[in-house]
Every structure is written in C-alpha cells, then in structure tokens.
Scaffold this motif. Sequence first.
Motif, mmCIF file in Angstrom:
data_model
loop_
_atom_site.group_PDB
_atom_site.id
_atom_site.type_symbol
_atom_site.label_atom_id
_atom_site.label_comp_id
_atom_site.label_asym_id
_atom_site.label_seq_id
_atom_site.Cartn_x
_atom_site.Cartn_y
_atom_site.Cartn_z
ATOM 1 N N SER A 159 16.145 -1.125 -11.164
ATOM 2 C CA SER A 159 15.657 -0.741 -12.489
ATOM 3 C C SER A 159 14.280 -0.093 -12.409
ATOM 4 N N ASP A 160 13.401 -0.670 -11.562
ATOM 5 C CA ASP A 160 12.056 -0.094 -11.404
ATOM 6 C C ASP A 160 12.124 1.299 -10.786
ATOM 7 N N VAL A 161 13.016 1.470 -9.804
ATOM 8 C CA VAL A 161 13.154 2.784 -9.167
ATOM 9 C C VAL A 161 13.636 3.817 -10.179
ATOM 10 N N ARG A 162 14.643 3.434 -10.990
ATOM 11 C CA ARG A 162 15.139 4.365 -12.013
ATOM 12 C C ARG A 162 14.044 4.708 -13.014
ATOM 13 N N ARG A 163 13.240 3.721 -13.369
ATOM 14 C CA ARG A 163 12.155 3.970 -14.321
ATOM 15 C C ARG A 163 11.119 4.939 -13.739
ATOM 16 N N LEU A 164 10.791 4.764 -12.459
ATOM 17 C CA LEU A 164 9.821 5.653 -11.823
ATOM 18 C C LEU A 164 10.363 7.070 -11.684
ATOM 19 N N ILE A 165 11.653 7.178 -11.346
ATOM 20 C CA ILE A 165 12.256 8.508 -11.221
ATOM 21 C C ILE A 165 12.250 9.222 -12.559
ATOM 22 N N ALA B 27 0.818 -1.211 0.000
ATOM 23 C CA ALA B 27 0.000 0.000 0.000
ATOM 24 C C ALA B 27 0.854 1.265 0.000
ATOM 25 N N LEU B 28 2.006 1.210 0.638
ATOM 26 C CA LEU B 28 2.850 2.398 0.731
ATOM 27 C C LEU B 28 3.635 2.676 -0.542
ATOM 28 N N VAL B 29 4.169 1.630 -1.188
ATOM 29 C CA VAL B 29 5.157 1.862 -2.249
ATOM 30 C C VAL B 29 4.662 1.583 -3.658
ATOM 31 N N GLU B 30 3.629 0.771 -3.821
ATOM 32 C CA GLU B 30 3.245 0.390 -5.179
ATOM 33 C C GLU B 30 2.457 1.508 -5.860
ATOM 34 N N ARG C 141 5.271 -6.725 -13.776
ATOM 35 C CA ARG C 141 6.372 -5.984 -13.154
ATOM 36 C C ARG C 141 6.078 -5.667 -11.697
ATOM 37 N N ALA C 142 4.818 -5.408 -11.375
ATOM 38 C CA ALA C 142 4.472 -5.139 -9.981
ATOM 39 C C ALA C 142 4.560 -6.405 -9.136
ATOM 40 N N MET C 143 4.187 -7.536 -9.710
ATOM 41 C CA MET C 143 4.172 -8.798 -8.965
ATOM 42 C C MET C 143 5.554 -9.418 -8.850
ATOM 43 N N THR D 179 -6.883 -1.438 -10.112
ATOM 44 C CA THR D 179 -6.201 -2.718 -9.932
ATOM 45 C C THR D 179 -5.588 -2.810 -8.540
ATOM 46 N N MET D 180 -5.040 -1.695 -8.050
ATOM 47 C CA MET D 180 -4.476 -1.694 -6.706
ATOM 48 C C MET D 180 -5.559 -1.903 -5.648
ATOM 49 N N LEU D 181 -6.715 -1.270 -5.840
ATOM 50 C CA LEU D 181 -7.816 -1.463 -4.891
ATOM 51 C C LEU D 181 -8.261 -2.918 -4.866
ATOM 52 N N ALA D 182 -8.369 -3.519 -6.044
ATOM 53 C CA ALA D 182 -8.764 -4.928 -6.100
ATOM 54 C C ALA D 182 -7.700 -5.821 -5.472
#
Length: 654
Positions: A629-635, A111-114, A205-207, A121-124
Amino acid sequence: MIAELGLAALWLAAALAALQLVSGVLGLTERGSVLGGVVRPVAVVQGVLALVAFCCLIYVFAVTDLSVKLVALNSHSMKPLVFKIAGAWGNHEGSMLLWVTVMGMAGAFVALVERRLPEPTMLATLAGQAFVSLGFYAFLLISSNPFERLSPVPAEGNGLNPLLQDLGLAFHPPTLYLGYVGLSIAFSFAIGALVTREVGPAFARAMRPWVLGAWIFLTIGITAGSYWAYYELGWGGWWFWDPVENASLMPWLAATALLHSASVLASRNALRAWTVMLGVVAFSMSMIGTFLVRSGILTSVHAFAVDPERGTFILGLLAINIGGALTLFALRASTVTEGERFALVSREGALVFNNVMLSAILGIVLFGTLYPLLAEAMGAKVSVGPPYFNPMSALFAIPMLIVLAVGPLLRWRRDKLARVGKALIIPVMLVVAAGIALVAIGGVPLLPFLGLALAVGLAWASVLPLRDRNLRRTPLPVWGMVFAHFGIAVALFGMSCESAFNVEKLVAVRVGDVTEVGPWGVKLDTIEPVAGPNWTALEARLLVRYGPDGKVTRMLPQSRSFWAPPQQTSESALLTRWNGQLYAVLGGEAEDGRWQLRLWWKPFVPLIWIGGLLIAFGGLLALIGRVASDVRRLIAKDKIAYRHERKAQLGLRP
C-alpha cells in the motif's frame, strides 16, 4: 589476516557511526545543512562495514582459526560445520557483533528507502540510530573484542556448550536480534519525531513496517526458543518463566501494544503520546533483556556467563539511551497533541483497553523477573515462578482476550455494542458449551478451564471480520489480523490442554518391560551404544503403541556424552500425533540393571507452536499489505508530481 580485517572494519564502522551522529545533529541547524547530505551515504557504508566484520567472524569460526581467542573458547575442530558457523553468535562477543551488524544494516536500509518523512525528521532519526549504535560499538571494541588474538595458539579449542549444539541455535538468536534491532529503529523514529515535533500519521506510517517486522521476528524467535527448550533440555516443559525467557517476552508485549497504537495513529491520527512512549518502552525492554542476559547476574542455560563489569557497561548504555529518551519525551510532552478523539465504545477504545492490559502484563513480568535479583542484593533468596506469573497475568489476559474478540467488529470513532451483539451469539454459545463439557469431564483447574473455553469462542470470533466481505478483495492487513487472532486462540487451546491433561510418569524398567503413560503402552526393547561426530551415546529403542490396537512405532531417546567440552546431556524423543505428543527421556542405569525412563503424554501441545507460527504468518501478511500500500501511494504521488512538473514546463496551469 582475516581477524585483523574484521577488526579494522569494526573500527571504521564505529568511526562512521560517530560521523553520522555529528552530521545528523549539525544538519538540523541552518549552518550545518550541507552536512545533512552525507548522513544517508554514511549510514549505508557503516552498515556494509559492520557486515564485513561479521562475515570475517563467521569465516574464522568456519575454518576453526584457534589463534582467535573467541574461536578457541567456543569452538572445536571436530564440530559439524553448521555448529561451527552458528557458534559465531553462540557467545557473548559474537552475538553482540551480530546485534550491531543487524542494526547497521537496518539503518542503511532506512537511509536508502525511507522518503516519506520530512528531511529534518529523517536526519534526527538517523542521528538517533547512530547514537544507539555508537554505544554498542564502544562496548564491543572496549570490553568485548571478538577478534582478539591468542598466543600461544592452543592445539584444540574448548568447544561449544553441548546444549547449544543444535539447529535451534542457528535460528533462534538471529530472529530475536532482528526483532530487537527493529525496535531500535522504532525507537530512533520516535526520537526523530520528538526532536522535530513531527509526531503524526506520517511518522507512524514510516515506523509501522519496522515495528511489524520486529514483532514478526520476535514472535518467531520466542516460538522457536520455546520449542528448542522443550525438546532439548529434557524437562518436558514449554515455558518456565525463566528470567531469560522473560527477557524476550517483555519486548514482545511492548511491541504488540506499539504495533496497534501505531496503526491507530497512522490510520486515525490518534494515540500520539501512546505511540511515542511505547516506542521508547519497547526498546527499553530490549535493553533490559540484554542487561539481564549479559551481566552475569543470572544463572540460565540461555544466559551468557560474562563478568559484571560488562553488565555495568550495558547498564550505563541503558541509562543513557532510555534516560535521555524519557527526558526528551518529558520536555516535548506539551507539544505532542492529543490527536483525534474517539468514544469509549469504538475500535480505538478497544485497542487502548488492550494496550493497558498488555502494559499491565508487562509490568507483572518485569516485576517478577527483577524482584528476585533485588531481594538477593538485600541478602534474601526469593524464587518467583508460575504460581505468581500465571494467575497474575491471567487477571489481565482474560479481559484482554474478551475485548480481542469484540474489538475488530467495532467501528472506528464511535459504535454501539448492540450493533455487534448478534454476531457474537455463536462465540458466546461456544464458550458456554465448552464450559459445560469441561465441567462434565471434571478435574480441570480454573485457569486451563477458562483458557479452553475462551480459546473456542475466540477462534470463531477471530474470523468474524471476514463476514459480508468479498474475500478476494479483502485487504491483506485484514487477513493478517484474522490469522494472528486465530493463532492466539490455537496457541491458547494448546497451552490450556497441556496444563489440564498432561500425564507424566517416571519409571525404572528392565529391557523387555512394558509401562503405560496415558493411552500409550511403552516397551523398552534394547539399549545400544551409538556415536556421533563429537559425542557418544547410549540409545534406548522404545516400542510404543497407542491403545491396544494401535500400530507399533519406534522412539530413540539418548543419553549423550560430549568430549569437547566434557558434558552429559539427555536427547529426548518425540512422537507427534494429531491429538498430542508422546515425550520420552532416557535416564541412568541403576545397580539392579533397571533404566530410568521419564515419559509424558501431552494432549494437543503442538498447537502451542502452530499457533505461534500462525500469529507470525498473520503479521507477515499484514506487513506485505502495508508495504504494498505504501509503495502504491508513493508511486501515485510521484506520478502526480511528474504531471505537475510537465505542465509547468509546458506553461500550463497545474
């Protein structure tokens, strides 16, 4: 007071799980969109409350609060502090509270980071996680209250099973639970993606980090559990296909297949249905394992002796969670598109083949684990062990290992075997050379023969993906793959050596007698009484020498007697050398004054656990690489969004 605080926190966490479920479901509707905003904060608070409850349980165990029934039944004031604390999860109720605590904290972290998935989709996903958690909260509060008081308060507790009074207990169960809970997060992501019809690369990628993390912890937990059973139980084996051992192996097999499938979906937008289905199956295996361990239908040192009514409760949770997920998958199957296509000879094709092999091995283990239980229910006694599991698993493991050596060398989408043939010449030559050497040695059974030959070739093939690369710039996931595959080769070599060349000797000797086992000479020097914090023991001093000119080394196996609870155990002594391990167990004294000694020489057996740690280390490297890699992509994404926002504020065209 502390116990009541823990129970109150547990009730509040359960209430918040219900609120999280209702808010998540209503948040998916237009009218309830406002409620969707409370789901993430509620998930965080729920995780914190579950942690408070578990900390309270650890406290009452640490101070030996015998007014708490669970402490009185499973602890003792004379136990060392580390075993008092570990005893908090060395029982049914405490381990289930650890389960829901880790599940709550994992949900809070999601809940905090995704932020990569669409909000529906996150709520579900969070609603699905709350639904699973709510079942376990109900199980704890209705039938397994860990904070139940006891009156009158006993003068002393019963103590913990002496076999569990080991540092392995402090380490082994938490790692497995972290793995199981990671699979519950993957399950919730799969449910969320099915509900909102968002099965695609973003979902994978989230899973993927959660699957990878769960797989790492399961690998460590299984490796640690195998070594604990090996040195603690005193029977000299590292895996017996015990049903409770299988209960942890089955989720690992499913998680391994899920991990590779999710990677293909995340990178190549393929294997959509495979990924969702494996997400359900992996968590299903965790639930089945939980049922086997806690239902009372198994007799095992690993199992919790609880009444069948609790097993029925868990079986009900299994039916609701997994039955509901499979029903949802059936209803949404038509909306889960095939994804990108690929040729049979391709990296995706190799991954699919190995997923099929892993699924087949999973089916073999599941059938062999459940069949004796079904037979017993029908009035027959059947034992299923290594004679079934070993050859049946090998039928699928051997082709899987061959493809494992070739697959990483193939290109995505489409390739030709002729292109990678030259790179495989050396691995094939090594396999042939190893086979010739084993034939020359003679007497090696078929399965260890194949295992040793394949291990040598796979070890070389596992590093081939690094050829023609700048090693400093090689991505961490590639390094992780190399270490994990090399670890499989190392573990396979250790397993095969132990099976092929193990030497066992059971002797009755007097003090001063010398016997031999393999290349070792063993002399019984003395038998002396010793005492520990809550046990007494007879300790044998063995003087051992490797070969005629080796250095004399001392080994100290013990026969211990615990008084809380009363039980006698054998504490093995291990002596590790570069080429194997000498294993000694002290038995009882005969009427003629001779002492029983059971000795093993196990060539290269430590490689089994070294290989397991290498596999887990490879997973850790891959996890670090993926997360970075995910962190760099989000930044980068945030920077682009910020630039567009600034340009819009200045009236410029984006």
